[in-house]
Design an enzyme around this catalytic site. Structure first.
Site, PDB file in Angstrom:
ATOM      1  N   ASP A  19     -11.757  -3.996   2.080  1.00  0.00           N
ATOM      2  CA  ASP A  19     -10.911  -4.923   1.327  1.00  0.00           C
ATOM      3  C   ASP A  19     -11.735  -6.217   1.291  1.00  0.00           C
ATOM      4  O   ASP A  19     -12.966  -6.159   1.475  1.00  0.00           O
ATOM      5  CB  ASP A  19      -9.544  -5.111   2.021  1.00  0.00           C
ATOM      6  CG  ASP A  19      -8.514  -5.761   1.096  1.00  0.00           C
ATOM      7  OD1 ASP A  19      -7.913  -5.053   0.286  1.00  0.00           O
ATOM      8  OD2 ASP A  19      -8.337  -6.998   1.146  1.00  0.00           O
ATOM      9  N   LYS A  61       1.801   1.791  -3.700  1.00  0.00           N
ATOM     10  CA  LYS A  61       0.577   2.017  -4.475  1.00  0.00           C
ATOM     11  C   LYS A  61       0.065   3.424  -4.223  1.00  0.00           C
ATOM     12  O   LYS A  61      -0.216   4.191  -5.142  1.00  0.00           O
ATOM     13  CB  LYS A  61      -0.477   0.983  -4.031  1.00  0.00           C
ATOM     14  CG  LYS A  61      -1.772   1.088  -4.773  1.00  0.00           C
ATOM     15  CD  LYS A  61      -2.914   0.308  -4.134  1.00  0.00           C
ATOM     16  CE  LYS A  61      -2.600  -1.083  -3.701  1.00  0.00           C
ATOM     17  NZ  LYS A  61      -3.815  -1.920  -3.548  1.00  0.00           N
ATOM     18  N   ASN A 103     -16.438  -7.272  -5.932  1.00  0.00           N
ATOM     19  CA  ASN A 103     -16.481  -5.879  -6.372  1.00  0.00           C
ATOM     20  C   ASN A 103     -15.505  -5.538  -7.480  1.00  0.00           C
ATOM     21  O   ASN A 103     -15.847  -4.847  -8.436  1.00  0.00           O
ATOM     22  CB  ASN A 103     -16.042  -5.020  -5.177  1.00  0.00           C
ATOM     23  CG  ASN A 103     -17.173  -4.183  -4.717  1.00  0.00           C
ATOM     24  OD1 ASN A 103     -18.266  -4.262  -5.265  1.00  0.00           O
ATOM     25  ND2 ASN A 103     -16.903  -3.374  -3.715  1.00  0.00           N
ATOM     26  N   LYS A 143      -2.674  -1.172   6.693  1.00  0.00           N
ATOM     27  CA  LYS A 143      -3.683  -2.207   6.411  1.00  0.00           C
ATOM     28  C   LYS A 143      -4.055  -2.872   7.713  1.00  0.00           C
ATOM     29  O   LYS A 143      -3.266  -2.937   8.643  1.00  0.00           O
ATOM     30  CB  LYS A 143      -3.073  -3.254   5.468  1.00  0.00           C
ATOM     31  CG  LYS A 143      -4.110  -4.033   4.694  1.00  0.00           C
ATOM     32  CD  LYS A 143      -4.465  -3.302   3.423  1.00  0.00           C
ATOM     33  CE  LYS A 143      -5.519  -4.006   2.627  1.00  0.00           C
ATOM     34  NZ  LYS A 143      -5.637  -3.425   1.264  1.00  0.00           N
ATOM     35  N   GLN A 195       0.822  -1.211   0.000  1.00  0.00           N
ATOM     36  CA  GLN A 195       0.000   0.000   0.000  1.00  0.00           C
ATOM     37  C   GLN A 195       0.859   1.264   0.000  1.00  0.00           C
ATOM     38  O   GLN A 195       0.472   2.279  -0.574  1.00  0.00           O
ATOM     39  CB  GLN A 195      -0.920  -0.030   1.238  1.00  0.00           C
ATOM     40  CG  GLN A 195      -2.144   0.847   1.117  1.00  0.00           C
ATOM     41  CD  GLN A 195      -3.308   0.172   0.391  1.00  0.00           C
ATOM     42  OE1 GLN A 195      -3.604  -0.982   0.656  1.00  0.00           O
ATOM     43  NE2 GLN A 195      -3.966   0.882  -0.494  1.00  0.00           N
TER      44      GLN A 195
HETATM   45  N1  GLU Z   1      -8.286  -2.287  -0.134  1.00  0.00           N
HETATM   46  C1  GLU Z   1      -8.060  -1.435  -1.264  1.00  0.00           C
HETATM   47  C2  GLU Z   1      -6.656  -1.596  -1.775  1.00  0.00           C
HETATM   48  O1  GLU Z   1      -6.119  -2.685  -1.712  1.00  0.00           O
HETATM   49  C3  GLU Z   1      -8.488  -0.010  -1.009  1.00  0.00           C
HETATM   50  C4  GLU Z   1      -7.815   0.689   0.134  1.00  0.00           C
HETATM   51  C5  GLU Z   1      -8.407   2.070   0.442  1.00  0.00           C
HETATM   52  O2  GLU Z   1      -9.293   2.525  -0.285  1.00  0.00           O
HETATM   53  O3  GLU Z   1      -7.944   2.655   1.403  1.00  0.00           O
HETATM   54  O4  GLU Z   1      -6.044  -0.705  -2.307  1.00  0.00           O
END
Ligand code: GLU
Length: 447
Positions: free
Chosen positions: A166, A114, A240, A126, A111
């Site tokens: 998630d 990303k 989703n 997370k 994350q």
């Molecule tokens: N769980 C999603 C991801 O893997 C979204 C995380 C979010 O929106 O904070 O990026």
């Protein structure tokens, strides 16, 4: 230099011995950022990598709740606040029976990069629980979510840590957690994203991850002189992400021919389109976690029990289910079937060994950190919508999302060019994501 990267990988192995998923992503990321470390000895001096692979904070807590039979159940709750160099910790919560620190740390670590690639001010985190939402009643889900937040509330906030959904956590769960958070803190703020639209949520957030994946795939194909129109696409999952991906692919003229669940996969040569796409949501909502009813409802499609869709010949593959769903033998089948493009929708769906094989055999792999960043990017728009007390329109959201995805692709290609990485979009994304975080970490001193 290879020795140096190996040293960090060894440190990670020593400290996180029983967490293979976390070690897998650490190895992938560190190996590809090696040329950046070569160009920046000051990063090594500053212990930047040792700090990057260690979460800033990890929280573990007991989640007691009472089931419909009056029996007390106890689950484990977690939040890994990995890196706040670019902004408040941001990332989803996963509820699934296999959740343990190794999975959440892999997701939290990914994350960071990303979120950095989106160009927005969000750090990485997370969390989740080993709670299994399948087969639970609505009341049980609510009581679990309330208990979970009764502990987690003290660690989160709009400028501290902003959770979202998630696997196993969607609008309903976010609603229950937000409700309990509001009750305890007396704050109606932007601490949550992925909320329903009548609940302060962002128009189009549900579609955002899937739409973003397709925008990324479109850019990837365009870069190699191809287009999405007329392509057959094998996707996995039926949640989703698969839903949004199928919707956008169909809209742009591609044909989705598979979906999958833990029970096997569906091959629908006529294409998963129109009402069939929305049926995915019905299937997911049934709480049964199986995709086989699709074949009964839509004759002409076939169900293959216990198999994965990677044995089907397609122009483009988009895994949208979960981590490590493409192994070496799947990669070999894909290559034998003439696979040219793989775009990762789920987080880390391909093992490192399978990635290496695909790339050696000329397959272009679009990494999940880049391709699925549209979800969290729209979460950041939701944060700004809440902070500004305004509502963005759906058109506005999609326009911004498309711009962000096009830019992420450009950043990755640009990093490939700067470091002579050819078509290695994985390394390109890792480098582009890392550079921004590293610069911010350097400015903030040894913290
Ligand atoms: N769980 C999603 C991801 O893997 C979204 C995380 C979010 O929106 O904070 O990026």
């Amino acid at each position: 230099m290879a020795n140096l990267v190996q040293k960090y990988i060894d440190i990670a192995k020593e400290k996180n011995a029983n967490e293979p998923e976390f070690l897998q992503t650490v190895e992938e990321v560190l190996t590809s950022i090696e040329p950046v470390l070569e160009a920046h000895p000051e990063y090594i001096e500053a212990g930047l990598i040792e700090r990057l692979i260690e979460p800033e904070r990890g929280i573990m807590f007991r989640v007691p709740w009472v089931d419909d039979n009056g029996k007390v159940q106890v689950n484990r709750g977690y939040r890994f606040e990995f890196n706040s160099a670019l902004g408040p910790y941001k990332g989803g919560l996963r509820f699934a029976p296999n959740v343990y620190p190794g999975i959440l740390k892999f997701l939290g670590f990914e994350q960071i990069f990303k979120n950095s690639l989106t160009g927005l001010p969000i750090g990485g985190g997370k969390g989740g629980s080993d709670f299994d939402p399948n087969g639970k009643s609505d009341g049980e889900i609510m009581r679990f979510c309330q208990s979970f937040i009764t502990e987690l509330y003290r660690h989160i906030g709009p400028n501290t840590d902003v959770p979202a959904g998630d696997l196993g956590v969607g609008g309903r769960e976010i609603g229950y957690m937000m409700g309990q958070y509001k009750r305890i803190t007396n704050q109606y703020d932007g601490t949550w994203t992925g909320k329903g639209t009548s609940n302060g949520g962002l128009a189009g957030r549900t579609e955002a991850t899937g739409y973003g994946i397709v925008f990324y795939a479109r850019e990837m194909l365009k870069h190699f002189g191809e287009e999405l129109k007329g392509k057959t696409v094998a996707i996995s999952g039926f949640g989703n992400v698969s839903w949004g991906t199928a919707k956008k692919l169909t809209e742009l003229g591609a044909k989705v021919i598979t979906i999958s669940g833990p029970d096997g996969y569906i091959l629908d040569e006529e294409g998963v389109s129109g009402e069939k796409i929305d049926y995915l949501l019905e299937l997911r909502g049934s709480g049964k976690n199986i995709c086989s009813p699709y074949a009964e409802k839509f004759p002409g499609s076939k169900f293959f029990a216990g198999k994965k869709p990677w044995e089907v010949k397609a122009d483009l593959y988009i895994p949208c289910a979960t981590q490590n769903e493409i192994h070496m033998e799947d990669a070999q089948t894909m290559v034998a079937n003439g696979c040219k493009f793989l775009c990762e929708g789920a987080n880390m769906p391909t093992t490192n060994e399978a990635i290496a094989y695909l790339q050696e055999n000329g397959v272009v792999v679009g990494p999940s950190k880049a391709a699925n960043a549209g979800g969290v990017a729209c979460s950041c728009l939701e944060m700004s919508q809440n902070a500004e007390h305004i509502i963005f329109s759906e058109e506005d959201v999609y326009r911004q999302l498309e711009g962000i995805m096009v830019n992420i692709f450009k950043l990755s290609v640009d990093a490939c060019e700067r470091y002579n990485l050819g078509d290695n979009l994985i390394a390109g994304a890792n480098i582009a994501g890392f550079e921004r975080v590293a610069e911010a970490m350097m400015m903030q001193g040894i913290v």
